[in-house]
Design a protein around this motif. Structure first.
Motif, short mmCIF file in Angstrom:
data_model
loop_
_atom_site.label_atom_id
_atom_site.label_comp_id
_atom_site.label_asym_id
_atom_site.label_seq_id
_atom_site.Cartn_x
_atom_site.Cartn_y
_atom_site.Cartn_z
N GLN A 146 0.83 -1.20 0.00
CA GLN A 146 0.00 0.00 0.00
C GLN A 146 0.87 1.27 0.00
N PRO A 147 0.59 2.19 -0.94
CA PRO A 147 1.35 3.44 -0.97
C PRO A 147 0.95 4.33 0.19
N LEU A 148 1.91 5.11 0.68
CA LEU A 148 1.62 5.99 1.81
C LEU A 148 1.53 7.44 1.36
N PHE A 149 0.91 8.22 2.21
CA PHE A 149 0.61 9.61 1.93
C PHE A 149 1.74 10.44 1.30
N PRO A 150 2.99 10.36 1.80
CA PRO A 150 4.02 11.22 1.20
C PRO A 150 4.23 10.90 -0.29
N LEU A 151 4.02 9.65 -0.66
CA LEU A 151 4.15 9.26 -2.06
C LEU A 151 2.91 9.66 -2.86
N SER A 152 1.75 9.24 -2.38
CA SER A 152 0.53 9.49 -3.15
C SER A 152 0.29 10.99 -3.31
N SER A 153 0.56 11.75 -2.28
CA SER A 153 0.27 13.17 -2.41
C SER A 153 1.29 13.85 -3.32
N ALA A 154 2.55 13.41 -3.28
CA ALA A 154 3.54 14.00 -4.18
C ALA A 154 3.21 13.65 -5.64
N VAL A 155 2.82 12.40 -5.87
CA VAL A 155 2.47 11.97 -7.22
C VAL A 155 1.26 12.74 -7.73
N ASP A 156 0.23 12.82 -6.89
CA ASP A 156 -0.98 13.53 -7.31
C ASP A 156 -0.72 15.01 -7.56
N ASP A 157 0.07 15.62 -6.70
CA ASP A 157 0.36 17.04 -6.90
C ASP A 157 1.03 17.26 -8.25
N ILE A 158 1.89 16.32 -8.63
CA ILE A 158 2.54 16.41 -9.93
C ILE A 158 1.55 16.16 -11.06
N GLU A 159 0.87 15.02 -10.98
CA GLU A 159 0.04 14.60 -12.11
C GLU A 159 -1.23 15.41 -12.26
N MET A 160 -1.67 16.04 -11.19
CA MET A 160 -2.87 16.87 -11.28
C MET A 160 -2.51 18.32 -11.55
N GLY A 161 -1.23 18.57 -11.72
CA GLY A 161 -0.80 19.92 -12.07
C GLY A 161 -1.02 20.95 -10.98
N ILE A 162 -0.92 20.49 -9.72
CA ILE A 162 -1.11 21.42 -8.60
C ILE A 162 0.00 22.47 -8.62
N THR A 163 -0.40 23.74 -8.60
CA THR A 163 0.60 24.81 -8.63
C THR A 163 0.96 25.30 -7.24
N HIS A 164 -0.03 25.24 -6.33
CA HIS A 164 0.21 25.74 -4.97
C HIS A 164 -0.37 24.77 -3.96
N VAL A 165 0.47 24.31 -3.07
CA VAL A 165 -0.01 23.44 -2.00
C VAL A 165 -0.18 24.32 -0.76
N ILE A 166 -1.44 24.49 -0.37
CA ILE A 166 -1.75 25.31 0.81
C ILE A 166 -2.29 24.36 1.86
N ARG A 167 -1.56 24.21 2.95
CA ARG A 167 -1.95 23.23 3.97
C ARG A 167 -1.47 23.72 5.32
N GLY A 168 -1.75 22.95 6.35
CA GLY A 168 -1.38 23.35 7.70
C GLY A 168 0.10 23.16 7.99
N ASP A 169 0.57 23.90 8.97
CA ASP A 169 1.94 23.83 9.45
C ASP A 169 2.38 22.42 9.85
N ASP A 170 1.39 21.58 10.19
CA ASP A 170 1.73 20.24 10.64
C ASP A 170 2.32 19.40 9.51
N HIS A 171 2.30 19.93 8.29
CA HIS A 171 2.82 19.17 7.16
C HIS A 171 4.20 19.60 6.71
N VAL A 172 4.87 20.47 7.45
CA VAL A 172 6.17 20.96 6.96
C VAL A 172 7.18 19.85 6.72
N SER A 173 7.19 18.83 7.56
CA SER A 173 8.20 17.80 7.33
C SER A 173 7.86 16.99 6.07
N THR A 174 6.57 16.85 5.80
CA THR A 174 6.17 16.20 4.55
C THR A 174 6.63 17.05 3.37
#
Length: 446
Positions: A181-209
């Motif tokens: 099973q793929p984990l969040f750091p992979l799936s979200s990085a892949v999706d951000d790339i493939e969905m053409g995300i230009t800006h990731v706006i999220r909470g401070d709790d994700h800085v290490s990600t």
RNA sequence: GACCCCAUCGUCUAGCCCGGUCUAGGACGUCACCCUUUCAAGGUGAAGACACGGGUUCGAAUCCCGUUGGGGUCGCCA
């Protein structure tokens, strides 16, 4: 380049104001720049994700009015993540590890006991092919870690400015579990790339990600998106939101009669130097909205302020905007005249019931001077009544009794409504009508 | 425990990078008065803050060091 943002909740619980702020900021940013807003359900964790939560999140977003241009589900994209993992393996950035969760826990405990940061020691990197074969022959299945380059990681954060991270202090994140099973750091990085995300706006709790993502994206041959990390809100007492959700969940607020636009109005300005003002449409909020105007310190979410804002929003709403809800709140005869008369005196929409009772139900009058109200009753004009009736009548009462000012109107208000405050009586009186007015002035509950 | 982030009126903040123009500005809330024959709205005014301790400097909210407090991260969760 057109802006593309996403709100990526995991369907493991209901939304609270913290999630709502992230969703709203993304939405306003997209709207402001004419871009698109993707709702991406991060449901790769099949054990914890629940369909009912996905629907609840959609429901909460719809309630807020944060409609999405596109929706995606990570569970439908597993093949994409597997393909990306293969590419990372080929690039030598994903390596197999054979420790069991218990062994890892033991390692962490020992490190902590020695005052060391609990970072993975990369022992698996030293395994020979023969050792790996032996472990697999024992039935061990590997999980896969991303090899973080031990260099300084820097990105220009939209709200925070330059953010630096020492790669040597970052854990090699597990990207693929032993069960594949793929984990969040992979799936979200892949999706951000493939969905053409230009800006990731999220909470401070994700800085290490984010720190890991700045290396994962290039390893996958892509450029990392721009990042904006919002500081985490706390409750009015300064405590973290995750510790006490209850009253700060959107579902409860809604049930409690909070207007969605009160939540939006509050959240859109909280943490920025712009004044918090009641807005009844989202586009009033997106106008001039800048993520970079948001502060770096975590603001407090105060329900008391939200209630004040709620009252101000109600005072601005048109009859058409609330008509259906008034009926649903068992105020079927509430018409536009009624609404316009009372909307300035409500904290919650349901508070309208008190004035509905004054106009269409029963009220127990409060009378200190029966002789005075009796005299006033005799001077009550014949119907039809309109908003001029009040001053004509009170003028006559003044002439007959010699009372004026507060001494004139307060006894009348208390007799007619049972309380000493409320909407303007010139608007209420025609709705109360002569029969009820007469009875109440005579001391009868009517 | 380690690492990261944050710290100005009750609250949201401006100012901080590029020390003096800051007797620290605005908004919300609070209080008072005015207006209104209630409440609200509106008007006028008031109270109200640089977390603490050192240092640098002629001068520090602003620069440096330390302390304290709060938050986050350190999962085969997201």
């Amino acid at each position: 380049m057109s802006v593309v943002v996403r709100f990526a909740p995991s369907p493991t619980g209901r939304m609270h104001v913290g999630n709502a702020r992230v969703a709203l900021v993304n939405w306003l940013f997209a709207r402001r720049h004419g871009g698109s807003f993707i709702l991406r359900v991060d449901d790769t964790d099949t054990e914890r994700s629940r369909e009912e939560y996905t629907e609840a999140i959609r429901e909460d977003l719809r309630w807020l009015g944060l409609l999405w241009d596109r929706t995606e589900s990570q569970s439908a994209r597993m093949d994409r993540y597997a393909a990306a993992a293969d590419r990372l393996r080929q690039a030598g950035r994903l390596y197999p590890c054979y420790e069991t969760p218990e062994e890892l826990e033991g390692k962490r405990k020992r490190q902590l006991a020695r005052g060391l940061p609990p970072l993975y020691d990369r022992a698996a990197l030293k395994l020979t092919d023969e050792e790996k074969r032996k472990l697999e022959a024992e039935g061990r299945k590997p999980h896969w870690r991303f090899l973080i380059e031990r260099v300084e990681i820097v990105w220009d954060d939209v709200v925070h400015g330059e953010w630096r991270f020492d790669g040597a202090k970052l854990n090699d994140p597990v990207l693929v579990r032993a069960d594949g099973q793929p984990l969040f750091p992979l799936s979200s990085a892949v999706d951000d790339i493939e969905m053409g995300i230009t800006h990731v706006i999220r909470g401070d709790d994700h800085v290490s990600t984010t720190a890991a993502q700045t290396q994962i994206a290039p390893a996958l041959g892509a450029k990392a998106p721009a990042f904006a990390h919002l500081p985490l809100m706390s409750d009015a007492g300064g405590q973290g939101l995750s510790k006490r959700l209850g009253s700060l969940s959107l579902g409860e607020m809604r049930a409690d009669g909070i207007e969605a636009m009160a939540v939006n109005s509050y959240l859109a300005r909280l943490g920025s130097p712009d004044p918090i003002v009641p807005a009844i449409r989202l586009d009033e909020l997106s106008e001039g909205f800048e993520v970079s105007r948001l502060g770096r310190a975590g603001p407090k979410f105060d329900l008391a302020e939200l209630r004040i804002l709620n009252a101000k929003i109600l005072a601005l709403l048109s009859y058409d905007a609330v008509a259906a809800r008034l009926t649903a709140l068992s105020m079927p005869r509430a018409d536009e005249r009624f609404w316009l008369a009372v909307r300035g005196n409500l904290e919650k929409l349901a508070d309208g019931k008190q004035w509905y009772a004054v106009c269409h139900g029963e009220v127990r009058p409060v009378i200190d001077d029966p002789a005075f109200t009796a005299a006033a009753a005799k001077l009550l004009p014949e119907e039809p009544w309109d908003e001029r009736t009040w001053s004509a009548w009170t003028g006559a009462v003044k002439g007959a009794t010699g009372k004026s000012g507060k001494g004139l109107f307060m006894p009348l208000r208390q007799a007619l409504t049972g309380v000493d405050h409320g909407p303007e009586l010139k608007n209420l009186l025609p709705l109360i009508g002569r029969a009820r007015a007469l009875a109440r002035l005579g001391g009868k509950t009517a």
